[in-house]
Enzyme design. Structure first.
Site, PDB file in Angstrom:
ATOM      1  N   SER A   1       0.871  -1.177   0.000  1.00 40.57           N
ATOM      2  CA  SER A   1       0.000   0.000   0.000  1.00 40.57           C
ATOM      3  C   SER A   1       0.904   1.221   0.000  1.00 40.57           C
ATOM      4  O   SER A   1       2.093   1.107   0.338  1.00 40.57           O
ATOM      5  CB  SER A   1      -0.849  -0.001   1.280  1.00 40.57           C
ATOM      6  OG  SER A   1      -1.467   1.256   1.488  1.00 40.57           O
TER       7      SER A   1
ATOM      8  N   TYR B   1      -2.003  -1.214  10.501  1.00 37.10           N
ATOM      9  CA  TYR B   1      -1.977  -1.329   9.032  1.00 37.10           C
ATOM     10  C   TYR B   1      -0.660  -0.789   8.473  1.00 37.10           C
ATOM     11  O   TYR B   1      -0.006  -1.432   7.636  1.00 37.10           O
ATOM     12  CB  TYR B   1      -3.180  -0.562   8.468  1.00 37.10           C
ATOM     13  CG  TYR B   1      -3.443  -0.751   6.995  1.00 37.10           C
ATOM     14  CD1 TYR B   1      -4.184  -1.835   6.528  1.00 37.10           C
ATOM     15  CD2 TYR B   1      -2.963   0.166   6.051  1.00 37.10           C
ATOM     16  CE1 TYR B   1      -4.443  -1.998   5.179  1.00 37.10           C
ATOM     17  CE2 TYR B   1      -3.226   0.013   4.703  1.00 37.10           C
ATOM     18  CZ  TYR B   1      -3.965  -1.073   4.266  1.00 37.10           C
ATOM     19  OH  TYR B   1      -4.222  -1.232   2.919  1.00 37.10           O
TER      20      TYR B   1
END
Ligand code: NAD
Length: 258
Positions: free
Chosen positions: A140, A153
């Site tokens: 990401s 995350y």
């Protein structure tokens, strides 16, 4: 075009969103697919088999190492082994660190990071024996930069970028490459939840919340699509990318250029 005919791709979390998009693009190139993930299987499976390839599904929970081992064994029994491994399954939880539920931290690290260690270690022997393989980790922009309220995350995604580099280095003299893809916003159920929460919290429309979410971080004000990420995965599988190793490639509308 069937550039991946005869290859087998295992895509974790391919019942939805980015994983499904990648599975479809790999299937378009002729790769057989091992699907994984929760929720409806038959609908997504039909979208992949429409491209004339063989598709098998294994429902391993990616937070459970024994189930991951069973899935890798299943892939070996069905297709001989995994040529293309796409570590994509992932979850999100947003909260400040002081309020972050410990159980959510553990789940995010297990699913978004540790599962890739297990699939990778189990895939390497077959790939190195064939001297061809592609490991593609869906990281990401949060593998490269941070945002508040996403501690687990961001930690997991920075971790998977690191794991990608080590994997690439350990395999650098072989025909097996490892790279990461770092998307910005992609409109999938994972992001729709964040948009809906924002709309409810700020008492604004979903359309306004979507515009705000994009304009805050993504200079293009556009979502990247699962199809575009699938095309990037196909490129990583091509001969043209045979010496691209250990990279973390953003597809983020300029997010990390700022
Ligand atoms: P999604 O929610 O649409 O899909 C997630 C997939 O993972 C689903 O198939 C789900 O069933 C599966 N999954 C979740 N927990 C699992 C578990 N324990 N075991 C097995 N499968 C499990 O989300 P998405 O947006 O397509 O996300 C896919 C990946 O892309 C994730 O790693 C995510 O972090 C990453 N990513 C997404 C975006 C985005 O904007 N959507 C941006 C950057 C990176």
């Amino acid at each position: 075009m069937s550039t991946l005919k005869g290859k087998t791709a295992l895509v974790t979390g391919s019942t939805s969103g980015i994983g499904l998009g990648i599975a479809i693009e790999l299937a378009k190139q002729g790769a057989n697919i091992v699907m994984n993930g929760f929720g409806d299987v038959e609908g997504p499976k039909a979208q992949i088999t429409a491209h004339g390839v063989k598709v098998e599904y294994h429902g391993a929970d990616m937070s459970k190492p024994a189930e991951i081992e069973a899935m890798m064994q299943f892939a070996a029994e069905k297709f001989g082994g995994v040529d293309i491994l796409v570590n994509n399954a992932g979850i999100q939880h947003t909260s400040s660190i002081k309020d972050f539920p410990v159980e959510r931290w553990d789940a995010i690290i297990a699913i978004n990071l540790t599962s890739a260690f297990h699939t990778t270690r189990l895939a390497i022997p077959y790939m190195t024996q064939k001297n061809w393989g592609r490991i593609i980790n869906i990281a990401s922009v949060h593998g490269l930069v941070a945002s508040k309220d996403k501690s687990a995350y961001v930690a997991a995604k920075h971790g998977i970028v690191g794991l990608t580099k080590v994997t690439a280095l350990e395999l650098a003299t072989t025909g097996v490459t490892a790279n990461a893809i770092c998307p910005g916003w992609v409109l999938t159920p994972l992001v729709q939840k964040q948009i809906d929460a924002r709309a409810a919290e700020q008492k604004i429309s979903v359309e306004q919340a979507t515009r705000d979410l994009l304009s805050e971080k993504e200079p293009s004000h556009q979502f990247t699509t699962p199809e575009q990420l699938g095309a990037m995965a196909v490129f990583f599988c091509s001969d043209a990318a045979a010496n691209v190793r250990g990279q973390a490639w953003a597809h983020d509308g300029g997010w990390t250029a700022q």
